[in-house]
Design an enzyme around this catalytic site. Structure first.
Site, PDB file in Angstrom:
ATOM      1  N   SER A  15       0.420  24.738 -16.260  1.00  0.00           N
ATOM      2  CA  SER A  15       0.766  25.515 -17.455  1.00  0.00           C
ATOM      3  C   SER A  15       0.205  24.889 -18.726  1.00  0.00           C
ATOM      4  CB  SER A  15       2.282  25.622 -17.575  1.00  0.00           C
ATOM      5  OG  SER A  15       2.848  26.098 -16.380  1.00  0.00           O
ATOM      6  N   GLU A  35      -8.640  19.703 -11.341  1.00  0.00           N
ATOM      7  CA  GLU A  35      -7.428  20.053 -10.593  1.00  0.00           C
ATOM      8  C   GLU A  35      -7.557  19.571  -9.148  1.00  0.00           C
ATOM      9  OE1 GLU A  35      -4.264  21.308 -11.157  1.00  0.00           O
ATOM     10  OE2 GLU A  35      -4.124  20.880  -9.010  1.00  0.00           O
ATOM     11  N   THR A  42       2.348  23.940 -10.957  1.00  0.00           N
ATOM     12  CA  THR A  42       3.644  24.103 -10.304  1.00  0.00           C
ATOM     13  C   THR A  42       4.213  25.492 -10.526  1.00  0.00           C
ATOM     14  OG1 THR A  42       4.055  21.756 -10.629  1.00  0.00           O
ATOM     15  CG2 THR A  42       5.967  23.134 -10.151  1.00  0.00           C
ATOM     16  N   CYS A  43       4.190  25.959 -11.756  1.00  0.00           N
ATOM     17  CA  CYS A  43       4.846  27.228 -12.077  1.00  0.00           C
ATOM     18  C   CYS A  43       4.310  28.361 -11.215  1.00  0.00           C
ATOM     19  CB  CYS A  43       4.654  27.545 -13.563  1.00  0.00           C
ATOM     20  SG  CYS A  43       5.333  29.135 -14.019  1.00  0.00           S
ATOM     21  N   CYS A  48       8.204  28.446 -10.681  1.00  0.00           N
ATOM     22  CA  CYS A  48       8.845  29.636 -11.261  1.00  0.00           C
ATOM     23  C   CYS A  48       8.507  30.936 -10.543  1.00  0.00           C
ATOM     24  CB  CYS A  48       8.434  29.819 -12.727  1.00  0.00           C
ATOM     25  SG  CYS A  48       7.894  28.359 -13.597  1.00  0.00           S
ATOM     26  N   LYS A  51       9.375  31.246  -6.732  1.00  0.00           N
ATOM     27  CA  LYS A  51      10.835  31.174  -6.681  1.00  0.00           C
ATOM     28  C   LYS A  51      11.473  32.488  -7.081  1.00  0.00           C
ATOM     29  CE  LYS A  51      12.955  30.185 -10.296  1.00  0.00           C
ATOM     30  NZ  LYS A  51      13.241  29.291 -11.432  1.00  0.00           N
ATOM     31  N   TYR A  99      -6.082  32.946 -13.205  1.00  0.00           N
ATOM     32  CA  TYR A  99      -6.187  31.690 -13.952  1.00  0.00           C
ATOM     33  C   TYR A  99      -7.613  31.164 -13.930  1.00  0.00           C
ATOM     34  CZ  TYR A  99      -1.380  30.681 -15.274  1.00  0.00           C
ATOM     35  OH  TYR A  99      -0.157  30.695 -15.894  1.00  0.00           O
ATOM     36  N   GLY A 178      22.279  19.177  -7.292  1.00  0.00           N
ATOM     37  CA  GLY A 178      23.180  20.034  -8.065  1.00  0.00           C
ATOM     38  C   GLY A 178      22.501  20.613  -9.291  1.00  0.00           C
ATOM     39  N   TYR A 180      19.246  22.914 -11.269  1.00  0.00           N
ATOM     40  CA  TYR A 180      18.960  24.346 -11.176  1.00  0.00           C
ATOM     41  C   TYR A 180      18.130  24.705  -9.956  1.00  0.00           C
ATOM     42  CZ  TYR A 180      14.113  24.194 -13.075  1.00  0.00           C
ATOM     43  OH  TYR A 180      12.773  23.979 -13.255  1.00  0.00           O
ATOM     44  N   GLU A 184      19.305  27.450  -7.206  1.00  0.00           N
ATOM     45  CA  GLU A 184      18.465  28.621  -6.951  1.00  0.00           C
ATOM     46  C   GLU A 184      18.110  28.739  -5.468  1.00  0.00           C
ATOM     47  OE1 GLU A 184      16.443  28.926 -11.380  1.00  0.00           O
ATOM     48  OE2 GLU A 184      15.312  27.921  -9.814  1.00  0.00           O
ATOM     49  N   ARG A 207      24.862  19.547 -13.996  1.00  0.00           N
ATOM     50  CA  ARG A 207      25.157  18.576 -15.064  1.00  0.00           C
ATOM     51  C   ARG A 207      24.392  18.960 -16.327  1.00  0.00           C
ATOM     52  NH1 ARG A 207      22.727  13.517 -16.061  1.00  0.00           N
ATOM     53  NH2 ARG A 207      21.474  13.796 -14.203  1.00  0.00           N
ATOM     54  N   GLY A 264      15.866  16.113  -8.134  1.00  0.00           N
ATOM     55  CA  GLY A 264      15.148  15.705  -9.334  1.00  0.00           C
ATOM     56  C   GLY A 264      13.649  15.635  -9.127  1.00  0.00           C
ATOM     57  N   THR A 313       8.025  25.696 -18.171  1.00  0.00           N
ATOM     58  CA  THR A 313       6.677  26.235 -18.358  1.00  0.00           C
ATOM     59  C   THR A 313       6.351  26.630 -19.804  1.00  0.00           C
ATOM     60  OG1 THR A 313       6.363  26.892 -16.096  1.00  0.00           O
ATOM     61  CG2 THR A 313       5.239  28.228 -17.735  1.00  0.00           C
ATOM     62  N   HIS A 438      26.419  50.493 -25.948  1.00  0.00           N
ATOM     63  CA  HIS A 438      27.402  50.855 -24.938  1.00  0.00           C
ATOM     64  C   HIS A 438      26.829  51.867 -23.956  1.00  0.00           C
ATOM     65  CE1 HIS A 438      31.436  51.332 -23.363  1.00  0.00           C
ATOM     66  NE2 HIS A 438      31.263  52.643 -23.408  1.00  0.00           N
ATOM     67  N   GLU A 443      26.978  44.032 -24.697  1.00  0.00           N
ATOM     68  CA  GLU A 443      27.716  44.429 -25.905  1.00  0.00           C
ATOM     69  C   GLU A 443      28.887  43.487 -26.182  1.00  0.00           C
ATOM     70  OE1 GLU A 443      29.945  48.204 -25.790  1.00  0.00           O
ATOM     71  OE2 GLU A 443      29.725  48.182 -23.614  1.00  0.00           O
TER      72      GLU A 443
HETATM   73  C1  LIG Z   1      10.939  25.021  -7.775  1.00  0.00           C
HETATM   74  C2  LIG Z   1      10.656  25.041  -9.264  1.00  0.00           C
HETATM   75  C3  LIG Z   1      11.074  26.101 -10.015  1.00  0.00           C
HETATM   76  C4  LIG Z   1      10.816  26.148 -11.370  1.00  0.00           C
HETATM   77  N1  LIG Z   1      11.273  27.217 -12.084  1.00  0.00           N
HETATM   78  C5  LIG Z   1      11.017  27.280 -13.406  1.00  0.00           C
HETATM   79  C6  LIG Z   1      11.453  28.420 -14.154  1.00  0.00           C
HETATM   80  O1  LIG Z   1      12.079  29.328 -13.630  1.00  0.00           O
HETATM   81  N2  LIG Z   1      11.139  28.463 -15.475  1.00  0.00           N
HETATM   82  C7  LIG Z   1      10.434  27.449 -16.091  1.00  0.00           C
HETATM   83  O2  LIG Z   1      10.157  27.554 -17.295  1.00  0.00           O
HETATM   84  N3  LIG Z   1      10.044  26.360 -15.404  1.00  0.00           N
HETATM   85  C8  LIG Z   1      10.309  26.260 -14.080  1.00  0.00           C
HETATM   86  N4  LIG Z   1       9.873  25.172 -13.365  1.00  0.00           N
HETATM   87  C9  LIG Z   1       9.203  24.067 -14.097  1.00  0.00           C
HETATM   88  C10 LIG Z   1       7.747  24.399 -14.365  1.00  0.00           C
HETATM   89  O3  LIG Z   1       7.106  24.711 -13.148  1.00  0.00           O
HETATM   90  C11 LIG Z   1       7.080  23.199 -15.021  1.00  0.00           C
HETATM   91  O4  LIG Z   1       7.806  22.865 -16.185  1.00  0.00           O
HETATM   92  C12 LIG Z   1       5.642  23.496 -15.434  1.00  0.00           C
HETATM   93  O5  LIG Z   1       4.872  23.896 -14.347  1.00  0.00           O
HETATM   94  C13 LIG Z   1       5.034  22.244 -16.098  1.00  0.00           C
HETATM   95  O6  LIG Z   1       3.692  22.469 -16.406  1.00  0.00           O
HETATM   96  P1  LIG Z   1       2.686  21.243 -16.502  1.00  0.00           P
HETATM   97  O7  LIG Z   1       1.413  21.813 -17.029  1.00  0.00           O
HETATM   98  O8  LIG Z   1       3.311  20.144 -17.235  1.00  0.00           O
HETATM   99  O9  LIG Z   1       2.489  20.728 -15.007  1.00  0.00           O
HETATM  100  P2  LIG Z   1       2.151  21.480 -13.671  1.00  0.00           P
HETATM  101  O10 LIG Z   1       2.287  22.938 -13.800  1.00  0.00           O
HETATM  102  O11 LIG Z   1       2.954  20.794 -12.633  1.00  0.00           O
HETATM  103  O12 LIG Z   1       0.615  21.176 -13.445  1.00  0.00           O
HETATM  104  C14 LIG Z   1       0.122  19.909 -13.169  1.00  0.00           C
HETATM  105  C15 LIG Z   1      -1.130  20.044 -12.342  1.00  0.00           C
HETATM  106  O13 LIG Z   1      -1.797  18.778 -12.306  1.00  0.00           O
HETATM  107  C16 LIG Z   1      -2.361  18.604 -11.042  1.00  0.00           C
HETATM  108  N5  LIG Z   1      -2.594  17.168 -10.839  1.00  0.00           N
HETATM  109  C17 LIG Z   1      -1.671  16.182 -10.749  1.00  0.00           C
HETATM  110  N6  LIG Z   1      -2.269  14.979 -10.638  1.00  0.00           N
HETATM  111  C18 LIG Z   1      -3.607  15.213 -10.697  1.00  0.00           C
HETATM  112  C19 LIG Z   1      -4.753  14.382 -10.661  1.00  0.00           C
HETATM  113  N7  LIG Z   1      -4.642  13.043 -10.559  1.00  0.00           N
HETATM  114  N8  LIG Z   1      -5.960  14.954 -10.722  1.00  0.00           N
HETATM  115  C20 LIG Z   1      -6.106  16.291 -10.839  1.00  0.00           C
HETATM  116  N9  LIG Z   1      -5.056  17.136 -10.887  1.00  0.00           N
HETATM  117  C21 LIG Z   1      -3.815  16.607 -10.820  1.00  0.00           C
HETATM  118  C22 LIG Z   1      -1.330  19.200 -10.107  1.00  0.00           C
HETATM  119  O14 LIG Z   1      -1.908  19.546  -8.856  1.00  0.00           O
HETATM  120  C23 LIG Z   1      -0.880  20.423 -10.909  1.00  0.00           C
HETATM  121  O15 LIG Z   1      -1.636  21.565 -10.576  1.00  0.00           O
HETATM  122  C24 LIG Z   1      10.102  25.096 -11.996  1.00  0.00           C
HETATM  123  C25 LIG Z   1       9.658  24.011 -11.229  1.00  0.00           C
HETATM  124  C26 LIG Z   1       9.936  23.985  -9.883  1.00  0.00           C
HETATM  125  C27 LIG Z   1       9.461  22.820  -9.072  1.00  0.00           C
END
Ligand SMILES: Cc1cc2nc3c(=O)[nH]c(=O)nc-3n(C[C@H](O)[C@H](O)[C@H](O)COP(=O)(O)OP(=O)(O)OC[C@H]3O[C@@H](n4cnc5c(N)ncnc54)[C@H](O)[C@@H]3O)c2cc1C
Length: 452
Positions: A15, A35, A42-43, A48, A51, A99, A178, A180, A184, A207, A264, A313, A438, A443
């Site tokens: 993201s 990448e 992750t998102c 996200c 999920k 993307y 415990g 989110y 979920e 928490r 975590g 995200t 309503h 509301e």
């Molecule tokens: C199960 C789950 C559900 C979630 N649900 C939500 C939600 O509902 N709403 C929300 O806002 N957030 C949610 N999140 C959190 C959200 O996904 C993250 O906050 C967000 O993706 C963070 O973005 P980022 O760019 O920091 O990292 P990321 O999106 O994690 O991207 C990091 C990228 O770096 C790459 N990378 C790592 N190390 C290296 C390297 N050495 N060389 C090259 N590439 C590398 C990884 O492969 C990855 O693609 C969720 C997370 C999880 C795990």
């Protein structure tokens, strides 16, 4: 003319990294993003988006049940895990393609490799061995699931990463944690028909959330058949036939098909070469940055989960955009981390913005509390035993709404709109002055008259 290959090299196409890279390129910078796994981070790939797709899938179970009260007769139901996963994977692949296209369209070079920071202006590619020089390096490597190290048989467990790709639906599952993500996934598995137990070492789930939201969420999960075990931790996991025998610290033994740890996440900074370059990390391994995303080393920056501030995200995206503005558009920009709305997509769901009651008091506010709990109209017909809960935490002196906490259907959709008002420093009087819509659950937010 620059003596570097690139103006910006971004590590991680998630993201934050994608947004920063695209915007930097739009401002005229020469940018490459590296990448190691899949574009979108992750998102998109294992957070996200997949999920939420699975949350949607899991909620049909209640919809079918509730339909009876409205006169529908729903025939035999059958759920295909394989079909859900295949369709989800197709959608994720489509998004990943978008993307990639958007990066290319902005003129960003995508390099599919693992990167290591080799010096303040140098990045090494692990597979190809190539080295790139860049005026600025952006670390946007996100986070990874953390499983406590001292558990016997922990290698038999999965995390959210694997849960998205299980070949078959577990008929019995234990979710450990415990937070989110645990809530979920417990809701997902339970809704899809897996016998689900949630094990958490704390006294209650979620928490950091408002105490009443925590207790009510737990009760709603229990009503839906999720077994919630508190004040207990996993001691050991042993393979037993095709199943897993899990022993807890309270002595209880559970036999399940999968154990999923949602205990975590940690920032992805291991083996990244940051410390060797002098980049300061905190005790959790997060990159320490100033409000402009600058690390302790000139020219090395970080955004998103790797900084472990607000791990969401939209926050990573904002931080990425702000960095591009700062570095390449002569417009130093910071991100305001206050009053960020957040949701827990359990069933029912939670939407929150601002301070919980206990946190507001701890910050020294005298607070007025307004709250309501009621049976949603839909449940009066379906007969479902559930309640919507809403709570406003109001500063007693200024009457400013400090926090809004909602548990119930569409809470996430509601809280995004309430967040605008809270961000604008709306007062309780502003809420009162707003005419109700309503009939809706929302509301009630403008009809709260009596202090609790
Ligand atoms: C199960 C789950 C559900 C979630 N649900 C939500 C939600 O509902 N709403 C929300 O806002 N957030 C949610 N999140 C959190 C959200 O996904 C993250 O906050 C967000 O993706 C963070 O973005 P980022 O760019 O920091 O990292 P990321 O999106 O994690 O991207 C990091 C990228 O770096 C790459 N990378 C790592 N190390 C290296 C390297 N050495 N060389 C090259 N590439 C590398 C990884 O492969 C990855 O693609 C969720 C997370 C999880 C795990």
């Amino acid at each position: 003319m620059s003596s570097f290959d690139l103006d910006l090299v971004t590590i991680g196409a998630g993201s934050g990294g994608v947004r920063a890279s695209r915007m930097a390129a739009t401002h005229g910078a020469k940018v490459a993003v590296i990448e190691a796994y899949r574009v979108g981070g992750t998102c998109v790939i294992r957070g996200c988006v997949p999920k939420k797709i699975m949350v949607y899938a899991s909620r049909y179970a209640e919809d079918f049940e509730d339909a009876g009260g409205f006169g529908w007769q729903v025939g035999p139901r059958d759920f295909s895990w394989e079909k859900l996963i295949a369709n989800k994977d197709r959608e994720i692949a489509r998004l990943e393609g978008l993307y990639r296209k958007n990066l290319g369209g902005a003129g960003v070079t995508l390099i599919e490799d693992r990167a290591v920071v080799a010096g303040p202006n140098r990045v090494r590619l692990v597979k190809s061995g190539q080295e790139l020089s860049a005026r600025h390096i952006l670390v946007a490597t996100g986070g990874h699931p953390f499983v406590p190290p001292d558990i016997e048989g922990r290698e038999l467990a999965i995390t959210s990463n694997e849960a998205f790709h299980l070949a078959a639906q577990p008929s019995r599952v234990m979710v450990v944690g415990g937070g989110y993500i645990a809530i979920e996934f417990a809701g997902i598995f339970n809704g899809l028909g897996s016998k689900t137990v949630l094990v958490h070492h704390g006294a209650d789930v979620l928490r950091g959330f408002d105490p009443e939201i925590r207790a009510r969420m737990r009760a709603e999960m229990q009503k839906r058949g999720i077994e919630v075990v508190l004040n207990a931790a996993v001691v050991s996991i042993k393979a037993e036939g095709g199943a897993k025998r899990v022993t807890l610290s309270d002595g209880a033994v559970h036999v399940v098909d999968e154990v999923m740890f949602a205990t975590g996440r940690r920032p992805c900074t291991q083996d990244l070469g940051l410390e060797a370059c002098g980049v300061k990390l905190d005790s959790a391994g997060a990159v320490v940055v100033d409000s402009f995303g600058q690390s302790s080393v000139q020219g090395i920056h970080a955004v998103g989960d790797v900084t472990n501030r607000v791990n969401l995200t939209p926050v990573a995206i904002r931080e990425g955009a702000a960095l591009a503005e700062t570095l390449f558009n002569k417009n130093p920009t910071t991100v305001d981390h206050a009053d960020i709305p957040t949701a827990v997509f359990g069933t029912p769901e939670i939407g929150v913005v601002g301070l919980p009651e206990d946190a507001a008091r701890a910050e020294g506010h005298a607070v007025d509390i307004y709250k309501t709990a009621f049976r949603p109209m839909r449940a009066t017909m379906s007969g479902r035993d559930t309640q919507i809960f809403m709570k406003l935490v109001v500063d007693a002196d200024s009457q400013r709404v400090l926090g809004c906490h909602i548990l119930g259907e569409a809470a996430a959709e509601m809280i995004q709109c309430v967040a605008i008002a809270v961000k604008m420093r709306a007062t309780k009087r502003d809420f009162d002055a707003t005419v109700a819509l309503h009939p809706s659950a929302a509301e009630e937010l403008v009809l709260l008259k009596t202090k609790a």
